[in-house]
Each structure stands twice: as C-alpha cells, then as structure tokens.
Design an enzyme around this catalytic site. Structure first.
Site, PDB file in Angstrom:
ATOM      1  N   GLY A 143     -47.128 -39.220  34.774  1.00 50.18           N
ATOM      2  CA  GLY A 143     -47.598 -38.039  34.052  1.00 50.18           C
ATOM      3  C   GLY A 143     -48.440 -38.355  32.837  1.00 50.18           C
ATOM      4  O   GLY A 143     -49.544 -37.844  32.675  1.00 50.18           O
ATOM      5  N   GLU A 164     -44.789 -36.795  24.852  1.00 49.13           N
ATOM      6  CA  GLU A 164     -45.500 -38.022  24.446  1.00 49.13           C
ATOM      7  C   GLU A 164     -45.654 -38.062  22.928  1.00 49.13           C
ATOM      8  O   GLU A 164     -45.507 -39.111  22.302  1.00 49.13           O
ATOM      9  CB  GLU A 164     -46.866 -38.131  25.123  1.00 49.13           C
TER      10      GLU A 164
HETATM   11  N1  B3K Z   1     -43.168 -43.885  29.036  1.00 45.89           N
HETATM   12  C1  B3K Z   1     -44.021 -43.392  30.079  1.00 45.89           C
HETATM   13  C2  B3K Z   1     -43.609 -43.804  31.447  1.00 45.89           C
HETATM   14  C3  B3K Z   1     -44.065 -45.148  31.847  1.00 45.89           C
HETATM   15  C4  B3K Z   1     -43.762 -45.410  33.299  1.00 45.89           C
HETATM   16  C5  B3K Z   1     -44.046 -46.812  33.660  1.00 45.89           C
HETATM   17  N2  B3K Z   1     -43.865 -47.073  35.068  1.00 45.89           N
HETATM   18  C6  B3K Z   1     -44.154 -41.913  30.026  1.00 45.89           C
HETATM   19  C7  B3K Z   1     -43.064 -41.188  29.356  1.00 45.89           C
HETATM   20  O1  B3K Z   1     -41.927 -41.180  29.750  1.00 45.89           O
HETATM   21  O2  B3K Z   1     -43.321 -40.605  28.351  1.00 45.89           O
HETATM   22 ZN    ZN Z   2     -41.097 -40.585  27.913  1.00 42.66          ZN
END
Ligand code: B3K
Ligand code: ZN
Length: 878
Positions: free
Chosen positions: A269, A306
């Site tokens: 995402g 995010e």
């Molecule tokens: N931290 C990222 C996800 C990364 C996935 C890597 N395979 C998005 C989120 O959870 O905010």
């Molecule tokens: Zn996250």
C-alpha cells in the site's frame, strides 16, 4: 509462556528471535552518492563505522548485499584486496576491522531490470525505492538490520527534473554535462529500511502546515503529469493527520518538508520512509468520478498510517524484525483511532472488526497461524500479516482498555521519553505502559506470544430470591502449528446488563462498595472466571464484548437474546454483532437443511430483524443490513459447503428483497443525492444504504430493478454509485450486464486504477462462468503480470469469490496456482503473499482438499522457487 514450549531446533535458513545478537559495528553517518541510469546506476556509499561496545571486540563486520555488482571497496582510503574480505552467500564479511574507520563502497545495479520492486527500480520511466524490510541491501552493501541507526546525506545526480530523498533538501546544481545534482540531509538517525529516493518527471501539488510549536513544513505530493487534480483528498488527509497527532498524542512533525510520491508499480500500500513516503497510487489519487467512498476512506487511513509512523516506527524503531508489531500494531491502532474520530466511531469499529475476522481470524485458525511476536521466520516479507498488523492493533487496544485512556497516553509519553532515536522491543513498549499506569502487564503479554483466537463462551444464572446474577466466562484456545499447548489469556470483557425493557442497569460485583453505571470492564484471566453481581432487580440480558473489547470468538447467547440485543443494546457494536450472529445462525440452519436434502425455508424472524434495521441511522443500517458473507459463514462450519452456503444466502437475499421490496424502494428513492458529491460520513452512509437497498431489489429477481441498476450506472453520478450498480449487474446474467461492462471498459481503459475495478468486479461475479471469465481476463492485453495492483485486482479478488474459487472442478485453484507460478520468478514477494487461500484446504471436503494440495505441490515442485514462496507453500501444505 513456559520456556519449554518454544522450539529450539532451527530449520535450514530459519531466522530465530532467540539468536538475536547486537550488531558488531555501529554506523554514525552514511553518505550516499547516486548516479542514476536505468541500466547501470552507480552508488557510492561512505560509512563511518565504529565497533559496537555491546558486541564482542573481535567480531567481523558483516555487510548484506543482494543482486549487486561490487565495483570498489576502500577502508580509510586504501583499496581492499580480495584477501581482505570475502563474499558470503548474502553479502560480504571483513574480518580484520579496526575499531573505527571510513568504509567506501561503490556498487552498480540495474533499476530497469529490477522486477522484484525491492531496492531501486523503475516504474513508468521514473525511479523509486522500496527498502523495508530488506531492500537496502539491493542498493549497497550494508548491515541491513533496523538496530543500526545512522544519519544520512544523499546526493542524487541525474537528468530528472525531480530528485527527492529523506530529510531536508539543499540547492539543485546544474552540472556541465547537462545533468543536475542535489543533496538531501536527514538530521534524524534512522535504520536503512527507511531510506528512500524518488527521481523522475513528476509534478507536485504543494501545501504547507505550521506545527503547534511554529515549524513551517512544506508539503508536497508528487504524481505523474495529469494526476494533479486527484491529490486534494490525500493532501487534506495529511493535514488532518498532522493536527490529530498533535492534539491526541502531542506529537509534532520534525522536518521542514514532508513529501509523498505516488507510484503505480508497488508491492503493497505505502511506505513510511522518513520525510518521503512512497505510496501506491491507489492510496493517493481520488476524484469522485474515479474513486469510491471506500477508496476515499482507504486513502485517509493509509495517509494517516504512514504519517503516524514518523513517531511510531521512525523516531522509535524496531530492534529486529521480530518486533515488527511494535511499530505496525501500534500504528494501525493509531490510524484506527484517527479514522474513528473523523466519522462514526461505531461504523469504523464494525468495519475494522469485519476486516480482522476476514483476514486475521482466518490466518489464526490455519497453517500460517503465528504469534504477534513470532519466534522464527524464513522470509521476513511473509510476516507483514494480518496478525502482526490487525491483531497487533487489538493487543494495543486491549492494553488501552485495561489501563485506561489517560494512563495509555502517559505510557506513550514515557515510551518516547525513554526510547526516542532508539531501536527497541515490544517488551520496552509494554514496560512503559506498565510503569505509567502501575498496572502489572506481565500476564497480559502472553497475547504477544500465543497464536490462535480464543474461544470464549458464557453461561449465566439469576436468583430472584437473592437478586444475584452470576456470569461465568470460559476461554480456550485451540492448538496452532508449533504450539500444541495453550494457556489462558488476560481478556478484557467490556460489558453491561440490560433489563427486560432494554434499559441499562447499573452493575455491582459482590464485594464492591458501589454500583457502576454503564459499561464496565471485567478481566477474564483463567480457563473459567465467575462474576457475581448483586442487587440485580430482575433477570438481566448481558451485553458482552462491547466495542469488541477483545479479539475472541464469543458464543453462548441464545437466538432470542441475540435478537433482543440487536434491537435494544446501547452499544452499537453489540447491536450490529448480535444481529449478525442471529442471521448467521439462521443461515447455517438453512445450510444444514440443504445438506440433509430438505427444502430450506427463510426464518420470518430474520426478515423482521432486517426490517427493523431500516429505521436506524443510514451508515449503521447499511452495515446491519449486510448479511454475514459467505466466507464468514464458512468460518463457522467444520467442513465448508460452499454451494449450500451460497444457495442459502441467495434465498435469504431474495426473500428480503421480495418481502421488504416496497420499503427498500422507498428508501432508495428517498436517498437520491441531489447536491454534489460529499465524502462526509452521513453522505457515505446514505450512499451505502441506498446501494444495499438496490442490491436487495435486484436479488428479488425483479427485472424493473435491473433497469433501475442500469439507470444508476448510466447516470454516472460518482464512482461509488457507478461501481455499486456495476457490481450488482455483474451478478445477473442479463444484457444490461455485458453492456455496462463494455461501456465501463471503453470509458476507463486508459486509467489504470479504474481499470483495476473492471477486472476485480468480473472476478467477484457469482455467475457460474466466472472461472472462464478470469481465465480470459488473464490473457487480456490490459492484464500485466508486472503490476501488483492488476494481479491483486483480478486474481486475488477471485480468491475472495468463495463459490467460484472453490469450484468443484478445481479450475479455480489451477488458474490461481498458474498465476503464482508465473509470477514467482519475477516477484517472489507478491507471489508468496498470494499462497494463503490454497492453504485453507483442511477446511474443505476430501475432493477439494486433494485438488488444493495438488496445486500447492505443483508450486513446491518448481526448480527455482523463491525463498518467500517456498516458506508460504511448504507451511501451507504441511
Ligand atoms: N511498513 C510498510 C510495509 C513494508 C512491507 C515490506 N514488505 C508499510 C506500512 O505498514 O506502513
Ligand atoms: Zn505500517
């Protein structure tokens, strides 16, 4: 959990939490220099290293690296000779390192050839990076682990008009050869998984935000030319998130710029890189004509998620990947609370619980069940799961319920005060909550280590002579892979009591000095807990698990009580839930009748219950009116009967449509939006209810209703209504169906996000020809195996179409496995994440079991299967 229940034997290639050791070297600063070229980018990395006092003094330096060409390696200015270092399977080792030094590494890589979309890659002619979890090692040799935190400067040289990285930008310099150069400086130490670079011919939509303490922040959303008019909602969501985090958690943004770049080829995402979030276009771009209400809500949630990572994940990060839920569970909890504050808390909770059950409960009862803090993995990318994210969020929510909201906020403050700029553990978080609240959370932490969804049952009795009411709560968790023995958990049960008129009664436990009005929280801590309430004037109906206070499966309430609660409870979640449980019981009775060869009849009480929901507030009514889905019903059966479930559900839908037709039609007509499109909660609620009514009218088999749906489609008011109408039509074998699909394709064939919807809606059609349609769509010129969004739209949506995916011929399984097999060589991460529907084989009849396992075996037989897909398929077949 007793130590002996943790496995100590490691499978080959298995990474175990128990083996954690601190890094041999720390890196204070990282200076990166990129010379961008699609076929041959060079990267020069200058690392200021020093020995970690917490590690053995003679430990060698290990640098991870993958798919890289090493051009040059120097230490303190001297070129290292092949004998000074050696290549290992996953990188480089340098045995004789001084206590400190400057290591300079030049690597070469080909972003254009990078189909894994991990590391530096090209999408639509522009450069993007994705480093979490282990993509940075595909850019340069580096200790690719989150407990190495460094300050980064990044210089980008290219012909691209836009060149972005983490932190704050310096001036752009024109170089004599026509290229340009810019240096970004990120003052905050970070792990390499938060590194990002974006460069290309992008345009920006800009805005600004002033933080509570007066910092001016320049906001930018970078998109492809032509998409600028679809960024307003994302920008608004960003600013709302920034304000919310200040108001609710006292957390401010900490750089002068915050940028978001949108990319259409993306494995998931979005990604929270420091100061430069990279987003799947799906979670940025929206206009009423192109995006549905669900898309709008998804954008708001993901932008918030995010952004919130800036503190929960970036400023305080994970020590190792076993702590993933430290940032993900906590950040999901934060985005859920944020979204709840933007609209209806009750409706948001209902939709979060729906998602939890559909993804996490299913995962928790299958071969891939794992704890929120797993003990081992083969490929970390396989662990970005519903358990880590959604159950992780539930665990945080339970903590907040147990210690109280104010103590939770104090706990967050303490967590940041103690751990800012550090890489820490889930235990560190729990300790902060415990210290701030004075509540002992030691036993509670079993939620992090024990997999599986607890079954909770209740039994009660009332004694009119003593006016005592006794409530017994029992819990048990079934074994999961690797964890045969389960222990009781600390389960917060938010509850209340209703009298016969549906009035809330104050509750008082035996031994308590006072009564408690309204909802209270009981803690169930043992296999069986008994709670004795006194001064209860009449036999009460218990309302349990208000707001879904714990991620458990609750049983033990009779259908009569469920109906009563659905009609009367003060807690909207319990009202909805009781209605759903009542409907599920009625549907499963019908399924049993079908299986016995009988003629199923629709319980009039179910229609009546549905009718009474029509009076409620529209957004809630739409939720209450939706029957439990086929997969939800399947979850309640020992051996799933896909066809009987489908038939029973169709019969009820038809009966509701026929019996309540006039009222549904009146509601439909009454809610016609006269003004413009609004994404305010009540407007979304009206559209949902109206479209739910339309679906029932069509389900009744009325041709006039099909005409109505086609008219709604043709009116093209907004994508929500257009897509709802198209979805309804796609379930009916009629000329309007093909006409609408053709019109939609012609209108949107050049718009990838909207075209995804065209693929998805056909994959979700309940019509018998869907398997063939999906097969045909896989060879459609617009189907692209390199684009994860397109694969998910067509093939993953199809796996969610229970009755067609599980076609008894096995054709659905075959085409699904074909896709995984075709995809694995170019993108193992996305291929692996598709495996799990096949792993549900145990829940089906012998014929389907055999067919599903045969497809898993076909996948496992591939000669060069990726590690990711191997892990998922081998665990799924076991
Ligand atoms: N931290 C990222 C996800 C990364 C996935 C890597 N395979 C998005 C989120 O959870 O905010
Ligand atoms: Zn996250």
């Amino acid at each position: 959990m007793p130590a002996d229940s943790i496995r100590t034997d490691a499978a080959p290639g298995e990474i175990r939490l128990a083996d954690y050791a601190p890094p041999a070297f720390l890196i204070d600063t990282v200076d990166l220099h990129f010379n961008l070229d699609e076929m041959a980018t060079t990267v020069v990395a200058r690392l200021m290293l020093r020995r970690n006092p917490a590690a053995p003094a003679d430990a060698p330096l290990h640098l991870d690296g993958e798919s890289l060409t090493l051009v040059r390696l120097t230490l303190n200015g001297s070129v290292l000779q092949p004998g000074d270092y050696h290549e290992t399977s996953g990188g480089l080792a340098i045995p004789d390192m001084p206590a400190a030094g400057l290591l300079e590494i030049e690597t070469r890589l080909s972003p254009k050839a990078n189909t894994e979309l991990s590391g530096l890659y090209v999408s639509g002619g522009n450069y993007f990076t994705q480093c979490e979890a282990q993509g940075f090692r595909r850019i340069t040799y580096f200790p690719d682990r989150p407990d190495v935190m460094s300050r980064y400067t990044t210089t980008i040289v290219s012909t691209c008009p836009v060149m972005l990285s983490n932190g704050n930008p310096g001036p752009v310099t024109d170089l004599p050869d026509g290229r340009r150069s810019v240096t970004w400086t990120d003052p905050h130490p970070k792990p390499c998984y938060l590194f990002a670079l974006v460069a290309g011919d992008l345009v920006s939509v800009t805005d600004s935000f002033v933080t509570r303490s007066g910092r001016q922040v320049a906001l930018g959303i970078y998109v492809r030319r032509g998409d600028e008019d679809r960024c307003a909602h994302a920008m608004r969501s960003l600013k709302t998130s920034m304000t919310w985090d200040e108001e609710v958690f006292g957390l401010e943004y900490d750089l002068d710029v915050f940028n978001i770049a949108a990319v259409s080829d993306f494995n998931m995402g979005a990604m929270e890189n420091k100061g430069l979030n990279v987003f799947n276009t799906k979670y940025v771009l929206a206009r009423p004509e192109t995006a549905t209400d669900t898309d709008y809500q998804g954008i708001e949630t993901v932008i918030a998620h995010e952004y919130f990572h800036n503190w929960t994940g970036n400023r305080v990060t994970c020590r190792d990947w076993f702590q993933l839920s430290l940032k993900e569970g906590l950040t999901v909890y934060r985005d859920q609370e944020f979204s709840a504050d933007q609209g209806s808390r009750a409706v948001k909770r209902i939709s979060d619980v729906r998602a939890l059950r559909a993804a996490q409960f299913r995962e928790d009862s299958g071969p891939l069940a794992h704890p929120v803090q797993p003990a081992s993995y083969l490929a970390i990318d396989n662990f970005y799961t519903a358990t880590i994210y959604n159950k992780g969020a539930e665990v945080i929510r339970m903590m907040a319920t147990i210690i109280g909201r104010q103590a939770f906020r104090r706990g967050m403050d303490l967590y940041f005060a103690r751990h800012d700029n550090n890489a820490v553990t889930i235990d560190d978080f729990a300790r902060a909550m415990q210290d701030a609240s004075g509540v002992d959370l030691e036993d509670f932490k079993l939620w992090y280590h024990q997999a599986g969804t607890p079954d909770v049952s209740v039994e009660d009795s009332y004694d009119p002579a003593t006016k005592r009411y006794s409530l017994t709560i029992r819990q048990a968790t079934r074994p999961t892979p690797g964890q045969p023995d389960k222990y009781p958990l600390v389960i917060p049960v938010a509850m209340g009591l209703l009298d016969g008129n549906g009035q809330e009664i104050a509750t008082r436990l035996d031994g308590e000095p006072d009564t408690t009005p309204g909802t209270r929280v009981l803690l169930a801590t043992r296999a069986e807990n008994r709670f004795e309430f006194i001064d209860v004037a009449s036999p009460p109906v218990p309302s349990l698990l208000r707001g879904f206070s714990a991620p458990v499966k609750l049983s033990g309430l009779t259908p009569d009580r469920l109906r009563f609660l659905a009609a009367h409870d003060t807690d909207p979640f319990v009202r909805w839930e009781s209605g759903q449980q009542f409907a599920a019981a009625a549907l499963l009775d019908m399924v049993a009748t079908i299986q016995d060869g009988g003629e199923p009849t629709v319980d009039p009480a179910l229609i009546e219950a549905m009718a009474s929901t029509l009076e409620q507030e529209p957004a809630f009514a739409a939720e209450a009116l939706a029957l439990p889905g086929e997969a939800t019903l399947a979850d309640k059966m020992d051996v799933v009967d896909v066809d009987a479930i489908h038939t029973a559900r169709d019969l009820v839908r038809q009966a509701i449509g026929r019996t309540l037709g006039d009222r549904l039609r009146a509601l439909y007509d009454g809610f016609t939006d006269s003004g413009g499109y609004s994404i305010a909660g009540p407007a979304i609620g009206r559209r949902s209810l109206r479209n739910a009514c339309l679906a029932y009218l069509v389900a009744a088999g009325d041709t006039a209703a099909v005409t109505l749906a086609k008219a709604q489609f043709d009116a093209g008011r907004n994508m929500t209504d257009v897509l709802a109408a198209l979805g309804i039509l796609s379930g009916v074998d009629c000329p309007e169906r093909s006409e609408a699909l053709a019109t939609f394709y012609q209108a949107w064939r050049d718009d990838p996000l909207v075209l995804d919807k065209w693929f998805a809606i056909q994959a979700l059609s309940p019509l018998p020809q869907t398997v063939q349609a999906v097969e045909w769509l896989k060879s459609h010129p617009d189907f692209d195996l390199r684009n994860p969004n397109r694969i998910r739209a067509l093939v993953s949506s199809f796996a969610g179409n229970q009755v067609r995916f599980h076609d008894a011929s096995g054709a659905g399984y075959r085409l699904y496995a074909d896709t995984i097999i075709q995809l694995d060589p170019t993108n193992g991460q996305v291929a692996a994440r598709m495996v799990s529907p096949l792993g549900q084989w145990r829940r089906f009849d012998a014929g389907r079991q055999r067919l599903m396992k045969a497809q898993l075996q076909r996948i496992l037989d591939l000669p060069d299967l990726s590690r990711n897909t191997f892990e998922m398929a081998s665990k799924s077949i076991a």
